[in-house]
Design an enzyme around this catalytic site. Structure first.
Site, mmCIF file in Angstrom:
data_model
loop_
_atom_site.group_PDB
_atom_site.id
_atom_site.type_symbol
_atom_site.label_atom_id
_atom_site.label_comp_id
_atom_site.label_asym_id
_atom_site.label_seq_id
_atom_site.Cartn_x
_atom_site.Cartn_y
_atom_site.Cartn_z
ATOM 1 N N MET A 1 0.358 -1.671 -0.273
ATOM 2 C CA MET A 1 0.272 -0.327 0.081
ATOM 3 C C MET A 1 0.698 1.423 -0.055
ATOM 4 S SD MET A 1 -3.372 -0.089 -0.484
ATOM 5 C CE MET A 1 -4.397 1.148 -0.711
ATOM 6 N N CYS A 2 1.678 1.199 0.829
ATOM 7 C CA CYS A 2 2.349 2.342 0.623
ATOM 8 C C CYS A 2 3.208 2.320 -0.770
ATOM 9 C CB CYS A 2 4.081 2.956 1.821
ATOM 10 S SG CYS A 2 5.532 1.170 1.726
ATOM 11 N N THR A 3 3.418 2.041 -1.589
ATOM 12 C CA THR A 3 4.262 1.945 -3.166
ATOM 13 C C THR A 3 3.009 2.778 -3.790
ATOM 14 O OG1 THR A 3 5.670 0.006 -3.015
ATOM 15 C CG2 THR A 3 4.824 1.036 -4.857
#
Lengths: 499, 542
Positions: free
Chosen positions: B315-317
């Site tokens: 998700m952070c990507t």
């Protein structure tokens, strides 16, 4: 890119496999299929559905009840009618983009009267053809340089043979390719890029978002200055190198290492990242091939490009192929990743241009127009430079001649009890049976027992004539008589899919 | 009946006629007169192979005395090369007779024409050195295919179309096909039973119509349904089930269904409770086929770890550091769409709606250009949103042909079936490889062993949930956990119904002890991956 048209929608799933380029090649092809047998129509089905340009069926036979029994593209109402025409009608329904044609003539007659008929095709597929006709056809096609695909379903055995002088492949779509990262031989732009990073003086966020390629490159410099002048080679050295990287992971105030995914990735990738950049042996062989060394006006653009590639390697490439220009995804922030990716991309562009200028010189010296190799062709060629592939086959005549058959190879294969070469020998014996008796063994139930003996003597004769001192189990002779030249649909469909 | 339960997989017996009547609520489907005929034969043979030897013998003796008589004695059954002079004359006579009587030549009174089954008959009416050890040549096997054998094809897509055609041309007639999908334009490049005019119609129905009109006497029965919509009596009626699916969950579900049919007596598997499952799968130029004999060879759950886990981008990507065009598309799909609701409130993204894809594509382009990412195209957008698996006619043809051949082998006992897993790859040249996938000793679906969970009493329920979803050999999707306590069933956690999820969510952060669970407690777990509730026994560690 705009929204796809109807054609692109229809072909969407396959375009994801072979791209627009592959599709164009398919759509410009004209293929000839000899005999609308189950094997023939299943092959055609798998060409018509994805949208081959056009096909022509050559078949002088009339549809029999047996044919309708195993062939999806023939119907009961076709019995007694010409098989080529009947099958063309039903195959044509599959795809309106394809042009379907038929010739109600036996291949034997065509070979007698108009052998040049076959010159118009990009590929000829011969199914269920007797050996004598096949050899004649193969000779005609060999001389005109047209690829031939021999397909045969015989009971539970399928046979497929490509007969082509030379087939060159640029886009081989390799499955598990190694990345081309040049960490062992960094190019100046990469060295410069890596130098811009200072892992010692980075804040925590930047440190943990530095791409692993940069990390490995950094620690390699450290390795060279502290440990050895050579790349880590064996297991022990690689472990030591990994440890060196591990020590670089930031530590928090308590001295425990931070969670740095990019460093973990670097450690995990050490093994493949340190692969030596080398010219693959297959490509080396192409460089030394006569077609590359002795270019003529007839040389194909493939071979001209191989030669240009060779000259690139000897000059600008300093012993290496052009940089491929792609890197895998990795833990990094967008900016750092894109910058690194561009370093590789730009280098690939530069190398491609250099190969291009070699090619231009070669084209000029051969008196060919510079545009005979397009930009797109050049680019594809360079990005696939490590995977170029050339297929060359022997002629059928050579394979069939007792003087030049691959005797030793067959004998050594027969030493392996699981080898399927025995099926090949049986098919050859069956062909000999056909030649002697004008029919295949065991077609009718009452013949099976007598034919076992006859087929056995055909096999013995064949083996002797070709100097093959191998033992074939009687079970195989019996099994092939049991087949009675049956063409079960599922086996035909299997062959059709192997195209 | 003295069944022998074979030890080696290549000697397993198949659905002998004595399928347990009491275990078969569907009744008529599987009994279809077979028991009666078997009893009528008056011969006591072990039941082996398709259509069962008694069955064929007795059936023939009833319908066609001429043929029944020709069998000189049991001694020749399955023996090789028994072509004596007498036999030869008889066979010739028989063929001549059959030729003149093509209409009722053992194929019923249908619209068969002369020669129709010649290609098939050679495998069924002749002995051979490589046949199944229990194979007995004769006309019974074809008869069985034509009039009795009932096959279910799951999926009428790329593999399904091929399977239906292959089975119908191999002599199978009672073919049922189930598929929940309707036809899309992008199916037409390989699903050859469909035409442009059929777009939007149910796949199963169009496939059945086409096949029944192209192949005389073929009786394909379509179901425009999910496999989960059918109950066990539906599945029990089939002799063999063959799958051409693109979903692992559906495979696991049907596998679980067939495993639940297995019946053991004194720990010995009753072979009549087995329905073989042939499973084919393709992806691009690669594919595989497996033959699953429930209770005897590895089942889908035994080898669950073979399926690669689905790859999702972190998700952070997606949210803050995209690097690939795919990351940008996922950002728009997962974050931007629900926020902006571009086609009205509550309208979910539909991968088949070109307007929706166009919107995602445009927004992804914008995001990509912010980050200097190249390569967002409409095609890629569609591929990411719909998680498209590339597909081509030829690979489907190969895999379906192998599947159909295996169905044929099992139905007729003509050859020993594949044991038990074949992989195919024609990316570069042609490659096939087969191996024997091994059964998992404590397989949750087919082992008969209770499933244990070793866990500390102070662990929270969340840990059990994580175990059920993350364990490589369980890989559940949304398990619902209940326990029997205080004389009733208590739902500990259930996420498929929002209100119950909300009510049971607090349980996740409670310890097992707090929830009142004790050592040895059984938990019943239901999940989309299996039609059965699975029982897990808690073993408390200290």
């Amino acid at each position: 890119m705009a929204r796809p048209g109807p054609k692109e929608q229809r072909y969407d799933r396959q375009l994801r496999l072979w791209g627009d380029h592959g599709q164009e090649a398919l759509e410009s092809a004209h293929v000839c299929v000899i005999n609308a047998t189950a094997t023939g129509t299943e092959i055609l089905k798998n060409l018509v559905l994805p949208g081959i340009g056009s096909f022509t069926i050559v078949d002088g036979n009339q549809v029999s009840g047996e044919d309708v029994g195993n062939n999806f593209f023939l119907q009961k109402s076709h019995i007694g009618q010409n098989r080529a025409q009947s099958a063309t009608e039903l195959l044509q329904e599959l795809n309106g983009d394809v042009s379907g044609n038929f010739v109600e003539e036996s291949p034997e007659k065509l070979l007698d009267n108009d052998p040049s008929f076959f010159n118009r095709f990009n590929l000829v597929v011969a199914t269920q053809l007797p050996e004598s006709t096949l050899l004649r056809l193969a000779e005609v096609l060999w001389n005109s340089n047209i690829p031939l695909l021999v397909c045969r379903t015989y009971g539970l055995v399928g046979y497929m043979r490509v007969v082509i002088k030379e087939h060159t492949v640029v886009e081989s779509h390799p499955d598990n390719m190694l990345e081309d990262l040049r960490l062992d031989k960094p190019f100046p732009e990469l060295i410069e890029h890596v130098q811009d990073y200072d892992l010692e003086r980075m804040d925590k966020k930047d440190h943990s978002h530095t791409p692993w390629i940069v990390i490995v490159a950094k620690y390699l410099t450290k390795w060279f200055s502290e440990k050895s002048e050579q790349l880590p080679k064996n297991y022990k050295e690689k472990e030591a190198f990994k440890e060196l990287i591990r020590q670089g992971i930031l530590k928090n105030d308590n001295g425990t290492p931070e969670d740095e995914e990019n460093f973990e990735e670097a450690i995990k990738n050490v093994n493949t990242a340190l692969n030596r950049t080398e010219i693959p042996r297959g490509i080396e062989e192409l460089f030394n091939d006569d077609c590359c060394l002795k270019l003529t006006e007839q040389s194909s653009s493939f071979w001209i490009l191989v030669r240009a590639l060779k000259e690139f390697v000897a000059n600008e490439g300093q012993g290496s192929l052009p940089v491929r220009g792609t890197i895998p995804d990795m833990m990094a922030d967008s900016n750092k990743f894109i910058k690194l990716q561009n370093v590789y991309r730009e280098k690939a562009k530069k190398d491609t241009a250099a190969v291009g200028s070699h090619a231009a010189k070669l084209l000029q010296s051969l008196g060919k127009a510079p545009e005979s190799v397009s930009e797109r062709e050049l680019k594809l060629f360079c990005s696939n430079a490590a995977f170029l592939h050339v297929v060359r086959c022997r002629s059928l005549a050579e394979e069939h001649s007792p003087n030049s058959c691959s005797r030793d190879a067959i004998i050594s294969h027969m030493d392996n009890p699981d080898s399927e070469i025995v099926l090949y020998l049986m098919l050859r014996a069956v062909n000999r049976f056909y030649k002697q008796h004008g029919r295949y063994p065991g077609v009718y139930n009452y013949q099976v027992e007598d034919d076992i003996g006859k087929l056995k003597s055909c096999l013995t004769g064949f083996l002797q004539e070709h100097g093959l001192s191998v033992a074939v189990k009687d079970d195989y002779v019996h099994e092939f008589c049991r087949y009675g030249a049956a063409e079960p649909h599922a086996v035909a469909a299997f062959m059709g899919g192997k195209l | 009946m003295g069944f022998e339960v074979p030890l080696k997989p290549n000697h397993w017996t198949l659905w002998p006629s004595e399928r347990r009547a009491q275990g078969d609520p569907s009744g008529a489907g599987r009994q279809d007169g077979r028991e009666a005929l078997c009893q009528g034969s008056g011969v006591s043979l072990p039941c082996v192979g398709a259509g069962c030897r008694h069955y064929r013998l007795s059936r023939l003796s009833r319908r066609c005395p001429r043929r029944a008589r020709r069998r000189p004695s049991r001694g020749t059954v399955g023996s090789r090369g028994n072509y004596g002079g007498w036999e030869k004359k008889r066979r010739r006579l028989e063929e001549l007779l059959a030729d003149g009587m093509a209409v009722d030549g053992g194929c019923g009174d249908s619209g068969d024409w002369e020669g129709r089954w010649n290609h098939v008959k050679k495998f069924l009416e002749r002995s051979g050195p490589f046949t199944h050890p229990d194979f007995e040549p004769g006309t019974q096997a074809l008869d069985f295919l034509l009039s009795t054998c009932k096959v279910l094809v799951i999926g009428a897509g790329g593999l399904g179309c091929e399977l239906l055609k292959n089975l119908a041309l191999s002599g199978f007639r009672q073919i049922h096909v189930i598929d929940m999908d309707t036809i899309d334009v992008s199916n037409l490049n390989r699903q050859f039973l469909f035409r442009a005019k059929d777009v939007g119609r149910p796949k199963a129905e169009v496939a059945a119509e086409f096949l029944n009109s192209r192949i005389p006497d073929c009786a394909v029965v379509p179901y425009f349904k999910k496999i989960q919509d059918m109950d066990e009596s539906f599945y029990r009626q089939f002799h063999i089930i063959v799958c051409g699916l693109d979903s692992i969950i559906a495979r696991r579900w049907i596998n679980g269904m067939l495993m639940s049919f297995l019946h053991y007596e004194d720990g010995v598997l009753d072979p009549s409770s087995i329905i073989p499952l042939i499973d084919g799968g393709t992806e691009g130029f690669k594919g595989n086929v497996r033959v699953i004999i429930p209770g005897m060879t590895a089942c889908v759950e035994c080898t669950l770890a073979l399926y690669p886990p689905q790859v999702n981008f972190p998700m952070c990507t997606i949210a803050s550091m995209p690097r690939l065009p795919e990351h940008c598309i996922e950002y728009v799909r997962i974050l931007q769409w629900p926020k902006e609701q571009p086609f009205g409130e509550g309208i979910a993204l539909d991968g088949d709606d070109p307007e929706h894809i166009q919107w995602i594509y445009q927004k992804s382009l914008e995001r990509a250009s912010q980050f200097n990412i190249k390569g967002v195209t409409y095609r890629l957008t569609q591929g990411v949103v719909k998680r498209i698996i590339p597909a081509v006619a030829s690979t489907n043809a190969v895999i379906a042909a192998v599947c159909a051949t295996e169905v044929f082998k099992i139905a007729t006992s003509a050859y020993v079936p594949l044991n038990n897993y074949l992989v195919f790859n024609d990316v570069d040249g042609l490659y096939t490889y087969s191996f024997e996938a091994e059964r998992k000793e404590n397989c949750p679906a087919c082992s008969q062993l209770p499933q244990n969970i070793e866990i500390s009493p102070s662990a929270k329920l969340q840990e059990i949930l994580d175990y059920l979803t993350n364990n490589a050999s369980l890989q559940m999707k949304s398990p619902a956990i209940t326990a029997t306590m205080y004389g009733g069933n208590k739902t500990l956690y259930l996420q498929t119904v929002a209100s119950i999820e909300e009510r049971t969510r607090p349980n996740l952060s409670k310890t097992l002890k707090e929830l009142g669970l004790v050592d040895g407690q059984e938990l019943a777990v239901a999940d989309v991956t299996t039609p059965q509730t699975m029982l897990f026994k808690l073993h408390f560690t200290t």
